[in-house]
Motif scaffolding. Structure first.
Motif, PDB file in Angstrom:
ATOM      1  N   HIS A 153      -8.393  -2.040  -9.826  1.00 26.51           N
ATOM      2  CA  HIS A 153      -7.962  -0.227  -9.214  1.00 26.51           C
ATOM      3  C   HIS A 153      -7.817   0.655  -9.097  1.00 26.51           C
ATOM      4  CE1 HIS A 153      -4.604  -3.507  -8.519  1.00 26.51           C
ATOM      5  NE2 HIS A 153      -5.222  -3.186  -7.450  1.00 26.51           N
ATOM      6  N   ILE A 154      -9.563   1.311  -9.382  1.00 26.57           N
ATOM      7  CA  ILE A 154     -10.838   2.338  -9.351  1.00 26.57           C
ATOM      8  C   ILE A 154     -10.030   3.699  -8.342  1.00 26.57           C
ATOM      9  CG2 ILE A 154     -12.797   2.941  -9.814  1.00 26.57           C
ATOM     10  CD1 ILE A 154     -12.543   0.791 -11.889  1.00 26.57           C
ATOM     11  N   PHE A 155     -10.518   3.990  -9.076  1.00 25.23           N
ATOM     12  CA  PHE A 155     -10.127   5.316  -8.051  1.00 25.23           C
ATOM     13  C   PHE A 155     -10.298   7.153  -8.268  1.00 25.23           C
ATOM     14  CE2 PHE A 155      -6.303   2.531  -6.309  1.00 25.23           C
ATOM     15  CZ  PHE A 155      -5.815   3.242  -5.166  1.00 25.23           C
ATOM     16  N   ASP A 156     -10.499   7.477  -7.282  1.00 29.40           N
ATOM     17  CA  ASP A 156     -11.034   9.384  -7.548  1.00 29.40           C
ATOM     18  C   ASP A 156     -11.300   9.826  -6.179  1.00 29.40           C
ATOM     19  OD1 ASP A 156     -12.640  11.341  -8.797  1.00 29.40           O
ATOM     20  OD2 ASP A 156     -14.433  11.068  -7.931  1.00 29.40           O
ATOM     21  N   LYS A 157     -11.540  11.074  -6.336  1.00 34.02           N
ATOM     22  CA  LYS A 157     -11.301  11.900  -4.484  1.00 34.02           C
ATOM     23  C   LYS A 157     -12.118  11.220  -3.937  1.00 34.02           C
ATOM     24  CE  LYS A 157     -11.547  15.908  -2.891  1.00 34.02           C
ATOM     25  NZ  LYS A 157     -11.774  17.713  -2.462  1.00 34.02           N
TER      26      LYS A 157
ATOM     27  N   TYR B 289      -0.484   2.337  -8.319  1.00 30.24           N
ATOM     28  CA  TYR B 289      -1.417   1.251  -8.894  1.00 30.24           C
ATOM     29  C   TYR B 289      -2.790   2.938  -8.726  1.00 30.24           C
ATOM     30  CZ  TYR B 289      -3.867   0.549  -3.933  1.00 30.24           C
ATOM     31  OH  TYR B 289      -4.511   0.297  -3.164  1.00 30.24           O
TER      32      TYR B 289
ATOM     33  N   PHE C 221     -12.434   8.389  -2.514  1.00 28.96           N
ATOM     34  CA  PHE C 221     -12.467   6.671  -3.225  1.00 28.96           C
ATOM     35  C   PHE C 221     -11.635   6.501  -4.048  1.00 28.96           C
ATOM     36  CE2 PHE C 221     -14.587   3.621  -6.036  1.00 28.96           C
ATOM     37  CZ  PHE C 221     -15.494   3.055  -5.766  1.00 28.96           C
ATOM     38  N   PHE C 222     -11.102   4.956  -2.644  1.00 32.30           N
ATOM     39  CA  PHE C 222      -9.741   4.436  -2.512  1.00 32.30           C
ATOM     40  C   PHE C 222     -10.705   2.695  -2.852  1.00 32.30           C
ATOM     41  CE2 PHE C 222      -7.074   2.983  -0.583  1.00 32.30           C
ATOM     42  CZ  PHE C 222      -5.610   3.400  -0.758  1.00 32.30           C
ATOM     43  N   THR C 223      -9.289   2.561  -3.595  1.00 34.92           N
ATOM     44  CA  THR C 223      -9.721   0.826  -3.685  1.00 34.92           C
ATOM     45  C   THR C 223      -8.181  -0.031  -3.780  1.00 34.92           C
ATOM     46  OG1 THR C 223      -8.961   0.628  -6.103  1.00 34.92           O
ATOM     47  CG2 THR C 223     -11.087   0.906  -5.276  1.00 34.92           C
ATOM     48  N   SER C 224      -8.288  -1.437  -2.615  1.00 33.37           N
ATOM     49  CA  SER C 224      -7.103  -2.107  -2.992  1.00 33.37           C
ATOM     50  C   SER C 224      -7.587  -3.665  -3.263  1.00 33.37           C
ATOM     51  CB  SER C 224      -6.439  -2.371  -1.639  1.00 33.37           C
ATOM     52  OG  SER C 224      -5.507  -3.378  -1.923  1.00 33.37           O
TER      53      SER C 224
ATOM     54  N   ILE D 241      -5.863  -6.106  -2.325  1.00 31.76           N
ATOM     55  CA  ILE D 241      -5.804  -6.847  -0.943  1.00 31.76           C
ATOM     56  C   ILE D 241      -6.563  -6.526  -0.256  1.00 31.76           C
ATOM     57  CG2 ILE D 241      -3.618  -7.260   0.555  1.00 31.76           C
ATOM     58  CD1 ILE D 241      -2.529  -6.911  -1.484  1.00 31.76           C
TER      59      ILE D 241
ATOM     60  N   GLY E 190      -7.501  -4.953   3.210  1.00 31.32           N
ATOM     61  CA  GLY E 190      -6.365  -3.274   2.863  1.00 31.32           C
ATOM     62  C   GLY E 190      -6.517  -2.142   3.753  1.00 31.32           C
ATOM     63  N   ILE E 191      -7.696  -2.276   2.613  1.00 30.20           N
ATOM     64  CA  ILE E 191      -7.951  -0.786   2.974  1.00 30.20           C
ATOM     65  C   ILE E 191      -8.786  -0.704   4.619  1.00 30.20           C
ATOM     66  CG2 ILE E 191      -8.894  -0.389   1.329  1.00 30.20           C
ATOM     67  CD1 ILE E 191     -11.851  -1.696   1.220  1.00 30.20           C
TER      68      ILE E 191
ATOM     69  N   GLN F 244     -12.152   4.178 -17.053  1.00 30.24           N
ATOM     70  CA  GLN F 244     -10.626   3.285 -16.399  1.00 30.24           C
ATOM     71  C   GLN F 244     -11.363   1.950 -16.563  1.00 30.24           C
ATOM     72  OE1 GLN F 244     -10.020   4.553 -11.915  1.00 30.24           O
ATOM     73  NE2 GLN F 244     -10.921   6.462 -12.044  1.00 30.24           N
TER      74      GLN F 244
ATOM     75  N   PHE G  19      -3.028   9.222  -8.524  1.00 28.09           N
ATOM     76  CA  PHE G  19      -4.180   9.251  -7.335  1.00 28.09           C
ATOM     77  C   PHE G  19      -3.506  10.051  -5.969  1.00 28.09           C
ATOM     78  CE2 PHE G  19      -8.576  10.850  -9.658  1.00 28.09           C
ATOM     79  CZ  PHE G  19      -8.764  11.305  -7.969  1.00 28.09           C
TER      80      PHE G  19
ATOM     81  N   HIS H  15       0.537  -1.082  -0.132  1.00 25.37           N
ATOM     82  CA  HIS H  15      -0.152  -0.172  -0.179  1.00 25.37           C
ATOM     83  C   HIS H  15       0.672   1.192  -0.064  1.00 25.37           C
ATOM     84  CE1 HIS H  15      -2.837  -3.392   0.973  1.00 25.37           C
ATOM     85  NE2 HIS H  15      -3.738  -2.479   0.373  1.00 25.37           N
TER      86      HIS H  15
ATOM     87  N   HIS I 279      -8.388  -1.271 -15.536  1.00 26.73           N
ATOM     88  CA  HIS I 279      -7.904  -0.235 -13.779  1.00 26.73           C
ATOM     89  C   HIS I 279      -9.261  -1.087 -13.053  1.00 26.73           C
ATOM     90  CE1 HIS I 279      -4.469   1.415 -14.690  1.00 26.73           C
ATOM     91  NE2 HIS I 279      -5.114   2.519 -15.762  1.00 26.73           N
TER      92      HIS I 279
END
Lengths: 179, 196
Positions: B81-85, A103, B87-90, B92, B95-96, B73, A107, A96, B78
């Motif tokens: 592993h989608i991301f935005d302000k 990854y 908006f967080f992913t992992s 694993i 892992g989050i 995305q 961002f 992480h 991806h």
């Protein structure tokens, strides 16, 4: 008036000065064990208790937690008492903190100052699980700077660098130099 | 976004995947529509953080984010592993959990009006790291809700079965008060020098 503690070295005093410098930053928060209920070998003795967060012995949680703090604008100083214990934080650290800029395609670039020590073998030797020098392991595993601070002259400079670089950093102190 | 729109989106992604236009794994969320719509109606407010996994499409859509951005995305490979302000992913497992926890602590420290929604699968929710996070979040009354999406499986491993379903008592706990220091000797808590 507090009596000077002659037990400690100049190296130790410089580490203290470095912590005082970090603590002046509003966004800095010190996170770890022996951080609030003690003062981490005396090195946080001048840091206000409001900036010190004692954590359970949950190394992986602690590392992830510090990433989260960073995402919301804090600059955590994530403290592990001995670097042997950092093996338990490896997923949060490697998968992480280390990989997020990649990854997430840039961002998220969380910044965490990781601070740890190599345990002392003298005058008492607590054994290999408390005294390993794993510097090279972490240098190989991580893309961000890993520094072992082995002399008094480089302590403050490295902690100053930790404040300004735009990546995480791992700083390894040597307990044998504290005294 | 309603149930039909969610299903239509998945069907469109399936079509693109079958046409070979997505060069990475996708994880679809079929069967969760009704429950997720309700959860987002009840718990989510714009500005809240969302932590999700490799299976995040519906979380994105139900949070009101742009469908075209999500599709882009996914097409770029991806989906996991989608991301935005906020908006967080992992990808694993679990892992989050602690990262979301740290965000929640920060929000509380800042007296923010926002909170964190953290979506976990049933295996992720059952492992030690998540258990620690649940305990810490509860113990410190942090503004976070962990939402467990339970299909009974971790990929193909049956979660309950591999953990075992017996309720035996294997723990015996006793309490004591420390007399000496953690290491060495000396009156507890009053030592002047730390032993390294």
């Amino acid at each position: 008036m507090e009596k000077p503690n002659l037990f400690y070295s100049k190296y130790h005093q410089t580490v203290c000065d470095s912590m005082d410098m970090l603590a002046k930053e509003d966004k800095v928060i010190f996170v770890g064990q022996q951080v609030a209920f003690q003062d981490f070998y005396g090195t946080l003795k001048n840091v206000p208790i409001s900036k010190r967060l004692e954590m359970p012995v949950a190394e992986e949680l602690q590392m992830g937690f510090c990433i989260g703090l960073s995402l919301e604008g804090f600059l955590p100083v994530c403290i592990y008492q001995r670097m042997d214990f950092m093996y338990r934080a490896m997923d949060s650290l490697c998968n992480h903190l280390n990989l997020l800029p990649k990854y997430s395609r840039g961002f998220y670039r969380p910044k965490v100052i990781i601070r740890t020590t190599i345990g002392n073998k003298s005058p008492l030797d607590p054994g290999i699980q408390h005294t390993q020098d794993l510097t090279e392991v972490f240098k190989k595993a991580l893309d961000f700077p890993v520094y072992k601070v082995s002399d008094v002259d480089s302590v403050l400079g490295i902690y100053k660098e930790a404040l300004i670089i735009d990546s995480p950093i791992l700083i390894i102190e040597e307990q044998r130099l504290y005294v | 976004m309603d149930k039909k729109e969610l299903i239509d989106f998945s069907n469109e992604i399936i079509k693109l995947y079958e046409q070979g236009k997505i060069k990475a794994p996708i994880h679809l969320s079929d069967g969760t529509e009704d429950k997720l719509i309700k959860i987002f109606q009840q718990l989510y407010n714009p500005g809240d953080w969302i932590f999700s996994t490799w299976r995040s499409h519906f979380h994105w859509l139900l949070s009101g984010r742009r469908i075209e951005e999500l599709k882009l995305q996914i097409l770029e490979g991806h989906s996991m592993h989608i991301f935005d302000k906020k908006f967080f992913t992992s990808s694993i497992v679990a892992g989050i959990s602690p990262i979301a926890l740290g965000v929640a602590h920060a929000l509380k420290q800042k007296e923010s009006k926002f909170k964190v929604l953290c979506f976990l699968g049933d295996m992720a929710a059952s492992i030690g790291l998540s258990m620690e996070c649940f305990k810490y979040a509860s113990g410190h009354n942090l503004p976070i809700v962990y939402i467990i999406e339970n299909n009974g499986l971790s990929v193909t491993t049956p979660t309950e079965e591999v953990w075992g379903d017996k309720q035996t008592d294997n723990i015996h706990e006793y309490y004591y008060e420390r007399v000496y220091n953690h290491a060495g000797i000396g009156e507890n808590g009053k030592t002047k020098f730390v032993l390294f």
